[in-house]
Design an enzyme around this catalytic site. Structure first.
Site, PDB file in Angstrom:
ATOM      1  N   LEU A 188     -25.237 -16.442   2.769  1.00 47.98           N
ATOM      2  CA  LEU A 188     -26.428 -16.521   3.615  1.00 47.98           C
ATOM      3  C   LEU A 188     -26.724 -17.983   3.976  1.00 47.98           C
ATOM      4  O   LEU A 188     -26.900 -18.321   5.133  1.00 47.98           O
ATOM      5  CB  LEU A 188     -27.632 -15.905   2.873  1.00 47.98           C
ATOM      6  CG  LEU A 188     -28.958 -15.903   3.616  1.00 47.98           C
ATOM      7  CD1 LEU A 188     -28.870 -15.037   4.878  1.00 47.98           C
ATOM      8  CD2 LEU A 188     -30.087 -15.370   2.720  1.00 47.98           C
ATOM      9  N   GLU A 217     -26.731 -22.027   4.769  1.00 41.99           N
ATOM     10  CA  GLU A 217     -25.909 -23.033   5.453  1.00 41.99           C
ATOM     11  C   GLU A 217     -26.469 -24.399   5.061  1.00 41.99           C
ATOM     12  O   GLU A 217     -27.553 -24.476   4.474  1.00 41.99           O
ATOM     13  CB  GLU A 217     -25.936 -22.821   6.970  1.00 41.99           C
ATOM     14  CG  GLU A 217     -25.313 -21.472   7.356  1.00 41.99           C
ATOM     15  CD  GLU A 217     -25.283 -21.202   8.855  1.00 41.99           C
ATOM     16  OE1 GLU A 217     -25.654 -22.099   9.651  1.00 41.99           O
ATOM     17  OE2 GLU A 217     -24.894 -20.078   9.223  1.00 41.99           O
ATOM     18  N   GLY A 274     -31.237 -23.366   3.959  1.00 42.89           N
ATOM     19  CA  GLY A 274     -31.255 -22.792   2.612  1.00 42.89           C
ATOM     20  C   GLY A 274     -32.535 -22.002   2.422  1.00 42.89           C
ATOM     21  O   GLY A 274     -32.548 -20.770   2.500  1.00 42.89           O
ATOM     22  N   SER A 275     -33.653 -22.726   2.260  1.00 42.13           N
ATOM     23  CA  SER A 275     -34.944 -22.030   2.133  1.00 42.13           C
ATOM     24  C   SER A 275     -35.301 -21.277   3.414  1.00 42.13           C
ATOM     25  O   SER A 275     -36.051 -20.313   3.380  1.00 42.13           O
ATOM     26  CB  SER A 275     -36.058 -23.052   1.841  1.00 42.13           C
ATOM     27  OG  SER A 275     -35.821 -23.690   0.615  1.00 42.13           O
ATOM     28  N   THR A 291     -21.356 -19.000  -3.931  1.00 38.24           N
ATOM     29  CA  THR A 291     -20.880 -18.690  -5.280  1.00 38.24           C
ATOM     30  C   THR A 291     -19.636 -17.811  -5.131  1.00 38.24           C
ATOM     31  O   THR A 291     -19.685 -16.806  -4.418  1.00 38.24           O
ATOM     32  CB  THR A 291     -21.984 -17.949  -6.077  1.00 38.24           C
ATOM     33  OG1 THR A 291     -23.105 -18.826  -6.182  1.00 38.24           O
ATOM     34  CG2 THR A 291     -21.510 -17.556  -7.471  1.00 38.24           C
ATOM     35  N   ARG A 323     -31.988 -27.494 -40.932  1.00 39.28           N
ATOM     36  CA  ARG A 323     -32.207 -28.940 -40.904  1.00 39.28           C
ATOM     37  C   ARG A 323     -33.440 -29.314 -41.722  1.00 39.28           C
ATOM     38  O   ARG A 323     -34.526 -28.745 -41.504  1.00 39.28           O
ATOM     39  CB  ARG A 323     -32.401 -29.374 -39.439  1.00 39.28           C
ATOM     40  CG  ARG A 323     -32.746 -30.816 -39.240  1.00 39.28           C
ATOM     41  CD  ARG A 323     -31.556 -31.690 -39.443  1.00 39.28           C
ATOM     42  NE  ARG A 323     -31.861 -33.089 -39.166  1.00 39.28           N
ATOM     43  CZ  ARG A 323     -31.024 -34.072 -39.427  1.00 39.28           C
ATOM     44  NH1 ARG A 323     -29.828 -33.813 -39.958  1.00 39.28           N
ATOM     45  NH2 ARG A 323     -31.356 -35.306 -39.146  1.00 39.28           N
ATOM     46  N   GLY A 367     -33.331 -32.430 -31.914  1.00 40.56           N
ATOM     47  CA  GLY A 367     -33.343 -33.892 -32.020  1.00 40.56           C
ATOM     48  C   GLY A 367     -32.112 -34.503 -31.352  1.00 40.56           C
ATOM     49  O   GLY A 367     -31.649 -34.020 -30.310  1.00 40.56           O
ATOM     50  N   GLU A 386     -31.151 -18.499  -4.960  1.00 44.06           N
ATOM     51  CA  GLU A 386     -31.754 -17.208  -4.559  1.00 44.06           C
ATOM     52  C   GLU A 386     -33.242 -17.370  -4.229  1.00 44.06           C
ATOM     53  O   GLU A 386     -34.073 -16.527  -4.565  1.00 44.06           O
ATOM     54  CB  GLU A 386     -31.484 -16.130  -5.606  1.00 44.06           C
ATOM     55  CG  GLU A 386     -29.978 -15.934  -5.739  1.00 44.06           C
ATOM     56  CD  GLU A 386     -29.523 -14.580  -6.213  1.00 44.06           C
ATOM     57  OE1 GLU A 386     -30.341 -13.649  -6.271  1.00 44.06           O
ATOM     58  OE2 GLU A 386     -28.316 -14.462  -6.484  1.00 44.06           O
ATOM     59  N   THR A 409     -35.810 -20.956  -3.910  1.00 43.18           N
ATOM     60  CA  THR A 409     -36.382 -21.872  -4.909  1.00 43.18           C
ATOM     61  C   THR A 409     -37.703 -21.281  -5.415  1.00 43.18           C
ATOM     62  O   THR A 409     -38.282 -20.377  -4.793  1.00 43.18           O
ATOM     63  CB  THR A 409     -36.677 -23.255  -4.286  1.00 43.18           C
ATOM     64  OG1 THR A 409     -37.721 -23.084  -3.311  1.00 43.18           O
ATOM     65  CG2 THR A 409     -35.443 -23.862  -3.630  1.00 43.18           C
TER      66      THR A 409
HETATM   67  C1  FAD Z   1     -25.131 -23.453  -7.713  1.00 40.13           C
HETATM   68  C2  FAD Z   1     -25.649 -22.843  -6.455  1.00 40.13           C
HETATM   69  C3  FAD Z   1     -25.169 -21.600  -6.063  1.00 40.13           C
HETATM   70  C4  FAD Z   1     -25.620 -21.019  -4.871  1.00 40.13           C
HETATM   71  N1  FAD Z   1     -25.075 -19.826  -4.480  1.00 40.13           N
HETATM   72  C5  FAD Z   1     -25.424 -19.315  -3.252  1.00 40.13           C
HETATM   73  C6  FAD Z   1     -24.760 -18.139  -2.750  1.00 40.13           C
HETATM   74  O1  FAD Z   1     -23.911 -17.519  -3.413  1.00 40.13           O
HETATM   75  N2  FAD Z   1     -25.075 -17.718  -1.497  1.00 40.13           N
HETATM   76  C7  FAD Z   1     -26.001 -18.356  -0.727  1.00 40.13           C
HETATM   77  O2  FAD Z   1     -26.238 -17.901   0.400  1.00 40.13           O
HETATM   78  N3  FAD Z   1     -26.640 -19.475  -1.173  1.00 40.13           N
HETATM   79  C8  FAD Z   1     -26.369 -19.961  -2.409  1.00 40.13           C
HETATM   80  N4  FAD Z   1     -26.999 -21.104  -2.876  1.00 40.13           N
HETATM   81  C9  FAD Z   1     -27.939 -21.810  -2.004  1.00 40.13           C
HETATM   82  C10 FAD Z   1     -29.385 -21.739  -2.510  1.00 40.13           C
HETATM   83  O3  FAD Z   1     -29.898 -20.461  -2.314  1.00 40.13           O
HETATM   84  C11 FAD Z   1     -30.165 -22.845  -1.790  1.00 40.13           C
HETATM   85  O4  FAD Z   1     -29.737 -24.081  -2.322  1.00 40.13           O
HETATM   86  C12 FAD Z   1     -31.668 -22.676  -1.955  1.00 40.13           C
HETATM   87  O5  FAD Z   1     -32.122 -21.538  -1.255  1.00 40.13           O
HETATM   88  C13 FAD Z   1     -32.432 -23.912  -1.463  1.00 40.13           C
HETATM   89  O6  FAD Z   1     -32.011 -24.308  -0.216  1.00 40.13           O
HETATM   90  P1  FAD Z   1     -31.659 -25.849   0.063  1.00 40.13           P
HETATM   91  O7  FAD Z   1     -30.735 -26.284  -1.005  1.00 40.13           O
HETATM   92  O8  FAD Z   1     -31.213 -25.968   1.463  1.00 40.13           O
HETATM   93  O9  FAD Z   1     -33.011 -26.612  -0.169  1.00 40.13           O
HETATM   94  P2  FAD Z   1     -34.130 -26.883   0.963  1.00 40.13           P
HETATM   95  O10 FAD Z   1     -34.409 -25.623   1.683  1.00 40.13           O
HETATM   96  O11 FAD Z   1     -33.715 -28.075   1.763  1.00 40.13           O
HETATM   97  O12 FAD Z   1     -35.382 -27.266   0.064  1.00 40.13           O
HETATM   98  C14 FAD Z   1     -35.579 -28.576  -0.476  1.00 40.13           C
HETATM   99  C15 FAD Z   1     -36.893 -28.554  -1.265  1.00 40.13           C
HETATM  100  O13 FAD Z   1     -37.983 -28.249  -0.389  1.00 40.13           O
HETATM  101  C16 FAD Z   1     -38.693 -27.122  -0.901  1.00 40.13           C
HETATM  102  N5  FAD Z   1     -39.198 -26.345   0.236  1.00 40.13           N
HETATM  103  C17 FAD Z   1     -38.506 -25.928   1.333  1.00 40.13           C
HETATM  104  N6  FAD Z   1     -39.291 -25.243   2.164  1.00 40.13           N
HETATM  105  C18 FAD Z   1     -40.528 -25.212   1.570  1.00 40.13           C
HETATM  106  C19 FAD Z   1     -41.796 -24.639   1.924  1.00 40.13           C
HETATM  107  N7  FAD Z   1     -41.965 -23.926   3.052  1.00 40.13           N
HETATM  108  N8  FAD Z   1     -42.848 -24.824   1.089  1.00 40.13           N
HETATM  109  C20 FAD Z   1     -42.685 -25.531  -0.075  1.00 40.13           C
HETATM  110  N9  FAD Z   1     -41.523 -26.092  -0.464  1.00 40.13           N
HETATM  111  C21 FAD Z   1     -40.460 -25.927   0.349  1.00 40.13           C
HETATM  112  C22 FAD Z   1     -37.697 -26.362  -1.740  1.00 40.13           C
HETATM  113  O14 FAD Z   1     -38.347 -25.550  -2.701  1.00 40.13           O
HETATM  114  C23 FAD Z   1     -36.919 -27.493  -2.360  1.00 40.13           C
HETATM  115  O15 FAD Z   1     -37.605 -27.971  -3.486  1.00 40.13           O
HETATM  116  C24 FAD Z   1     -26.598 -21.692  -4.089  1.00 40.13           C
HETATM  117  C25 FAD Z   1     -27.090 -22.925  -4.507  1.00 40.13           C
HETATM  118  C26 FAD Z   1     -26.632 -23.502  -5.664  1.00 40.13           C
HETATM  119  C27 FAD Z   1     -27.177 -24.844  -6.075  1.00 40.13           C
END
Ligand code: FAD
Length: 386
Positions: A127, A129, A133-134, A160, A269, A340, A364, A366
């Protein structure tokens, strides 16, 4: 000490005991080395498939185990206590099968689901890119009509099992409408034009491979579109509700493991002439950790029971993911403190558990996004959100 569970039947007890025995004997001894080496445990997923653990909550007639989500999550928790990367992999695999199970036609389900759930094939869910992400509706990958099928171009980030999966449940744009211009596809792992970039170098969960998957003119037949054109985002978000419960259960398993290691260490301990568990400062810390683990488990299983009964559970899934992953972060951080100096070394597993807990607050959706989902639903539902 194994978690005390209230299971519905002797059969359920036997299943959880089998998973715990397998995880303790086969996964736990391999976890530390494989995580240190960044080695993806592909064979473990075949073994889990043979044990029937890759399709537990799916109907038996489609190749699944016909078990409740409540039971599946407890099995996942046991796997996570032994090796989080494997448990996350099972959860992602189960989620990647869900769009086909819920939005696929009868013909598509019969054709593909038994293979996907059978255990030999491993799935991935694409899902996110790099810039989406969010906010997945900002995605740019495109599936353009091409004869009797589609041609997919674009890069899906953070996948993943990227480069390891046998099939990809992939979301791409079939139109320009921000939310209703996205569709879902089932793409084979060996499709021409599909390739994975080198794995991300992560803080933890290093046994789980995470890669960007590039699609360069990947051709898929129309039969591989799951659901109607434009339904993709709704399909993706609905699967995420289930996936978030999986991640909540994984977080509970990681937190339980951290608590178990902490209690064992604190009983052995000694400082000032007695085991450190007899110092109230440590005993209270352990008590808070136990309370956090048990309340996270209860919240997660309550959401699962709603899902099993066909009740709406999206808000409860977000609450479970938020509560359980925040609990796991707190409990694993405290576990390092209880041990510790030893806790800060790689001789003991708690620092690894702490690094693993961190990502659970991120993927999945944040935990900020979970709060957004919960807040919106409270706004829509009115007082108390009932
Ligand atoms: C190890 C790992 C495995 C993953 N596996 C998958 C997978 O299998 N498939 C897949 O599709 N994705 C996967 N992801 C992606 C993951 O779902 C995204 O990294 C996540 O959704 C956050 O998107 P971003 O990294 O672009 O952060 P961003 O969207 O750039 O967010 C950056 C920060 O801003 C905050 N933020 C953003 N918008 C808001 C808002 N409106 N209000 C408040 N705070 C906000 C976020 O909480 C975060 O703290 C994976 C990520 C990791 C690290």
């Amino acid at each position: 000490m194994p978690a005390e569970r209230m299971l519905a039947s002797a059969e359920e007890q036997a299943i959880v005991a089998m998973v715990r025995d397998y995880a303790t004997a086969e996964l736990a001894p391999r976890a530390a080395r494989a995580e240190a080496d960044g080695a993806f445990p592909r064979e473990a997923f075949r073994e889990l498939g043979r044990l029937g653990l890759l399709g537990m909550p799916y109907p038996e007639e489609l190749g699944g185990g016909g078990q409740s989500y409540e039971l599946y999550l407890q099995a996942l928790e046991e796997l996570a206590s032994a090796w989080a990367s494997v448990a996350v992999g099972v959860s992602v695999h189960a989620m990647s099968c869900l769009p086909l199970a819920t939005a696929g036609s009868a013909e598509q389900r019969e054709r593909w689901l038994p293979q996907l759930l059978g255990g030999e094939l491993l799935g991935a869910y694409c899902l996110s890119e790099a810039h989406a992400g969010s906010d997945p509706a900002a995605m740019r990958a495109r599936a353009a009509r091409d004869g009797d099928g589609y041609r997919i171009d674009g890069a899906k980030a953070w996948v993943t099992h990227g480069g390891e999966a046998d099939f990809y449940t992939l979301f791409a744009r079939t139109g320009d409408h921000r939310t209703r211009g996205i569709s879902c596809f089932l793409v084979p792992g060996d499709a021409d034009g599909l390739s994975a970039q080198p794995p991300e170098r992560k803080m933890g969960l290093t046994g789980s491979r995470t890669s960007t998957v590039d699609c360069d003119g990947v051709r898929v037949e129309e039969q591989r579109r799951v659901g109607a054109e434009g339904d993709g985002l709704a399909i993706a978000l609905s699967a995420l509700d289930s996936g978030r419960l999986g991640i909540a259960a994984v977080a509970v398993g990681v937190a339980q493991a951290a608590l178990d290691h902490s209690v064992a260490y604190a009983r052995e301990r000694e400082t000032f002439g007695q085991p450190i568990i007899r110092h109230q400062g440590i005993a209270f810390m352990l008590a808070d950790m136990a309370a956090a683990v048990e309340s996270a488990r209860a919240t997660t299983l309550e959401a699962a029971r709603r899902r099993d009964r066909g009740l709406p559970y999206s808000r409860q899934a977000s609450i479970a993911k938020l509560v359980a992953t925040d609990a796991a972060m707190r409990v694993t951080t405290d576990a390092v403190q209880v041990l510790g100096g030893a806790g800060y070394t790689r001789e003991f597993p708690v620092e690894r558990l702490m690094r693993e807990a961190k990502v659970m607050q991120i993927f999945e959706g944040t935990n900020q996004i979970q709060r957004m989902v919960i807040g919106r639903q409270l706004d829509a539902a009115g007082a108390g959100g009932r």
